[in-house]
Design a protein around this motif. Structure first.
Motif, mmCIF file in Angstrom:
data_model
loop_
_atom_site.group_PDB
_atom_site.id
_atom_site.type_symbol
_atom_site.label_atom_id
_atom_site.label_comp_id
_atom_site.label_asym_id
_atom_site.label_seq_id
_atom_site.Cartn_x
_atom_site.Cartn_y
_atom_site.Cartn_z
ATOM 1 N N THR A 1 0.748 -1.171 -0.041
ATOM 2 C CA THR A 1 0.148 0.028 0.079
ATOM 3 C C THR A 1 0.787 1.183 0.046
ATOM 4 O O THR A 1 0.054 2.379 -0.318
ATOM 5 N N CYS A 2 2.111 1.101 0.241
ATOM 6 C CA CYS A 2 2.948 2.552 0.719
ATOM 7 C C CYS A 2 3.943 2.593 -0.584
ATOM 8 O O CYS A 2 4.675 1.819 -0.914
ATOM 9 N N ARG A 3 4.163 3.932 -1.138
ATOM 10 C CA ARG A 3 4.743 4.278 -2.340
ATOM 11 C C ARG A 3 6.268 4.867 -1.752
ATOM 12 O O ARG A 3 7.278 4.882 -2.343
ATOM 13 N N THR A 4 6.188 5.665 -0.553
ATOM 14 C CA THR A 4 7.294 6.413 -0.008
ATOM 15 C C THR A 4 7.614 6.074 1.437
ATOM 16 O O THR A 4 6.637 5.457 2.154
ATOM 17 N N VAL A 5 8.811 6.538 1.907
ATOM 18 C CA VAL A 5 8.831 6.415 3.373
ATOM 19 C C VAL A 5 8.180 7.098 4.248
ATOM 20 O O VAL A 5 7.557 6.505 5.075
ATOM 21 N N ALA A 6 7.503 8.252 3.759
ATOM 22 C CA ALA A 6 6.600 8.895 4.431
ATOM 23 C C ALA A 6 5.493 8.324 4.810
ATOM 24 O O ALA A 6 4.706 8.032 5.969
ATOM 25 N N GLU A 7 4.818 7.494 3.787
ATOM 26 C CA GLU A 7 3.682 6.839 3.631
ATOM 27 C C GLU A 7 3.832 5.693 4.538
ATOM 28 O O GLU A 7 2.981 5.340 5.369
ATOM 29 N N ALA A 8 4.808 4.707 4.485
ATOM 30 C CA ALA A 8 5.306 3.741 5.457
ATOM 31 C C ALA A 8 5.306 4.042 6.874
ATOM 32 O O ALA A 8 4.735 3.485 7.819
ATOM 33 N N VAL A 9 5.948 4.969 6.887
ATOM 34 C CA VAL A 9 5.968 5.703 8.652
ATOM 35 C C VAL A 9 4.620 6.167 8.971
ATOM 36 O O VAL A 9 4.320 5.557 10.261
ATOM 37 N N ALA A 10 3.725 6.772 8.335
ATOM 38 C CA ALA A 10 2.377 6.918 8.567
ATOM 39 C C ALA A 10 1.598 5.861 9.081
ATOM 40 O O ALA A 10 0.845 5.445 9.957
ATOM 41 N N PHE A 11 1.761 4.691 8.213
ATOM 42 C CA PHE A 11 1.043 3.331 8.507
ATOM 43 C C PHE A 11 1.495 2.891 9.593
ATOM 44 O O PHE A 11 0.658 2.401 10.558
ATOM 45 N N LEU A 12 2.951 2.607 9.993
ATOM 46 C CA LEU A 12 3.453 2.049 11.156
ATOM 47 C C LEU A 12 3.074 2.799 12.322
ATOM 48 O O LEU A 12 3.183 2.021 13.307
ATOM 49 N N GLU A 13 3.008 3.951 12.186
ATOM 50 C CA GLU A 13 2.854 4.944 13.523
ATOM 51 C C GLU A 13 1.255 4.322 13.867
ATOM 52 O O GLU A 13 1.032 4.858 15.006
ATOM 53 N N SER A 14 0.511 4.218 12.891
ATOM 54 C CA SER A 14 -1.107 4.141 12.968
ATOM 55 C C SER A 14 -1.533 2.994 13.451
ATOM 56 O O SER A 14 -2.696 2.747 14.018
ATOM 57 N N VAL A 15 -0.738 1.564 13.604
ATOM 58 C CA VAL A 15 -1.155 0.439 13.909
ATOM 59 C C VAL A 15 -0.740 0.104 15.204
ATOM 60 O O VAL A 15 0.405 0.457 15.665
ATOM 61 N N PRO A 16 -1.464 -0.572 16.102
ATOM 62 C CA PRO A 16 -0.948 -1.186 17.291
ATOM 63 C C PRO A 16 -0.069 -2.401 17.005
ATOM 64 O O PRO A 16 -0.564 -3.247 16.245
ATOM 65 N N HIS A 17 0.945 -2.377 17.529
ATOM 66 C CA HIS A 17 2.070 -3.345 17.175
ATOM 67 C C HIS A 17 1.849 -4.727 18.523
ATOM 68 O O HIS A 17 1.858 -4.432 19.387
ATOM 69 N N ALA A 18 2.091 -5.666 17.987
ATOM 70 C CA ALA A 18 1.808 -6.959 18.629
ATOM 71 C C ALA A 18 3.128 -7.118 19.565
ATOM 72 O O ALA A 18 2.827 -7.619 20.494
ATOM 73 N N THR A 19 4.182 -6.899 19.246
ATOM 74 C CA THR A 19 5.603 -6.986 20.233
ATOM 75 C C THR A 19 6.607 -5.849 19.732
ATOM 76 O O THR A 19 6.181 -4.985 18.731
ATOM 77 N N ASN A 20 7.697 -6.091 20.280
ATOM 78 C CA ASN A 20 8.821 -4.964 20.336
ATOM 79 C C ASN A 20 9.474 -5.290 18.719
ATOM 80 O O ASN A 20 9.810 -6.586 18.573
ATOM 81 N N VAL A 21 9.669 -4.323 18.037
ATOM 82 C CA VAL A 21 10.055 -4.550 16.549
ATOM 83 C C VAL A 21 10.698 -3.274 16.163
ATOM 84 O O VAL A 21 10.169 -2.091 16.376
ATOM 85 N N ASN A 22 11.957 -3.439 15.539
ATOM 86 C CA ASN A 22 12.579 -2.435 14.519
ATOM 87 C C ASN A 22 12.028 -2.400 13.266
ATOM 88 O O ASN A 22 12.280 -3.576 12.448
ATOM 89 N N PHE A 23 11.775 -1.541 12.398
ATOM 90 C CA PHE A 23 11.559 -1.421 10.856
ATOM 91 C C PHE A 23 12.444 -0.387 10.458
ATOM 92 O O PHE A 23 12.756 0.575 10.778
ATOM 93 N N LEU A 24 13.148 -1.187 9.397
ATOM 94 C CA LEU A 24 14.111 0.014 8.605
ATOM 95 C C LEU A 24 13.103 0.202 7.182
ATOM 96 O O LEU A 24 13.042 -0.629 6.522
ATOM 97 N N VAL A 25 12.918 1.500 6.867
ATOM 98 C CA VAL A 25 12.484 1.750 5.603
ATOM 99 C C VAL A 25 13.329 2.565 4.591
ATOM 100 O O VAL A 25 13.814 3.484 5.090
ATOM 101 N N GLY A 26 13.420 2.363 3.302
ATOM 102 C CA GLY A 26 13.870 3.228 2.399
ATOM 103 C C GLY A 26 13.398 3.290 1.333
ATOM 104 O O GLY A 26 12.869 2.154 0.470
ATOM 105 N N ASP A 27 13.477 4.658 0.478
ATOM 106 C CA ASP A 27 12.720 4.357 -0.799
ATOM 107 C C ASP A 27 13.662 4.946 -1.925
ATOM 108 O O ASP A 27 14.822 5.159 -1.730
ATOM 109 N N ALA A 28 13.192 4.978 -3.306
ATOM 110 C CA ALA A 28 14.058 5.331 -4.356
ATOM 111 C C ALA A 28 14.505 6.785 -4.319
ATOM 112 O O ALA A 28 15.704 7.080 -4.849
#
Length: 338
Positions: A182-209
């Motif tokens: 669903t996401c095209r940019t880092v900004a969109e990915a960050v917005a999604f990952l900040e919006s969801v309740p996470h089940a456990t501790n996790v680091n995400f690394l995202v990078g775009d073109a």
């Protein structure tokens, strides 16, 4: 490593996955890293997680429904594995800004460090959803993804952070898949990952073109995003934000991680710009100190069971489909979504 190429609407992709398993002579139980006979408690936990997935990524439940319908298994049984997967992945991730690469394009890399027995379930998925973004990525559990890159040039991967405790929410493998679809940019990915309740501790690394890079540190209690200024960004199993470290069970900071130290030392020794082949050396050669060779005699049996280097701008990468110590990196491209 197994392969699946899935196309169409989400329920149809679920059916197609089940059909491809049958054609390969495999059952869903053989493709699942966990039992398809979940306990009452596990079912109840998965139901709570399903409510969150329904809110934030309902298309993934549709794909699971397709698998259940095609296999004749109870939907709740099929859903429990990806919705409540109990796994202790290690993992190392690196993003390199374009200012440090030969061609000026950013690079991304990830090693999946886990028990060697899970090589039986490791799968490369190429997906072309009718109403989502095409992507290529790997996982040990159906529907979910551990890493990958999509047609928009967005790359993502995760590393679990201890303690290994769960609350009802969206598991990392479903969060990664939802971002890819669903996401095209880092900004969109960050917005999604900040919006969801996470089940456990996790680091995400995202990078775009475009070269944008972000680290999203997530726990069931809090989510924090970092936009690093560094041209070499590495992520492992520690939170770097002081406020997030109260949620992890170790005193270790990112500076204490030997893998991050090895990555920094390797790049410090080379002031020149690097290539994708250089990144394969960083991720795939044990002498550098990032790749874990397979040795089931170790107290901690986790090993690097696949390894990626990704060129987001090209919507492509190179994948070592087993231990990179034993398996060469091979070119992989995002399918063209038509």
């Amino acid at each position: 490593m197994h392969d699946h190429h899935l196309t169409g609407r989400y329920e149809a992709m679920g059916r197609e996955y089940a059909s491809q398993l049958e054609d390969a002579g495999r059952s869903l139980a053989e493709a699942s890293p966990e039992t398809l006979e979940p306990s009452t408690e596990r079912r109840a936990f998965a139901r709570k997680c399903a409510a969150h997935v329904e809110e934030h990524a309902p298309f993934l439940l549709a794909e699971l429904e397709g698998i259940a319908d095609a296999t004749g298994l109870e939907p709740e049984v099929v859903e429990t594995v990806p919705l409540a997967l109990d796994a202790r992945a290690g993992c190392s991730l690196v993003a390199v800004g374009g200012e440090r690469t030969v061609d000026g394009a950013p690079l991304f890399a990830r090693n999946h460090d886990f028990c060697p027995s899970f090589r039986d379930f490791a799968t490369c998925y190429r997906t072309e959803p009718a109403d989502g973004l095409a992507s290529v990525g790997c996982s040990c559990v159906y529907v979910g993804r551990c890493d990958g890159v999509n047609e928009a040039g967005l790359a993502i991967g995760f590393a679990e952070v201890p303690p290994h405790e769960f609350e009802p929410g969206v598991t990392w493998q479903l969060a990664v898949r939802a971002v890819l679809d669903t996401c095209r940019t880092v900004a969109e990915a960050v917005a999604f990952l900040e919006s969801v309740p996470h089940a456990t501790n996790v680091n995400f690394l995202v990078g775009d073109a475009s070269g944008e890079i972000a680290i999203v540190e997530a726990s069931p209690a809090e989510v924090t995003t970092i936009f690093p200024d560094d041209d070499i960004v590495s992520v492992t199993r520690e939170f770097r934000t002081e406020s997030m470290r109260e949620y992890q069970s170790t005193d270790r900071t990112p500076a204490d991680c030997s893998r991050r130290q090895a990555i920094a030392a390797w790049f410090d020794e080379r002031e020149r710009r690097v290539t994708a082949e250089d990144l394969q050396t960083v991720m795939g050669e044990p002498d550098v100190g990032v790749c874990w060779p397979i040795d089931e005699r170790r107290e901690d049996p986790r090993s690097t069971i696949w390894s990626w280097t990704i060129d987001p701008a090209e919507r492509a990468g190179h994948l070592a489909r087993d231990s990179p110590v034993e398996t060469p990196y091979q070119a992989v491209r995002v399918p063209e979504n038509e």
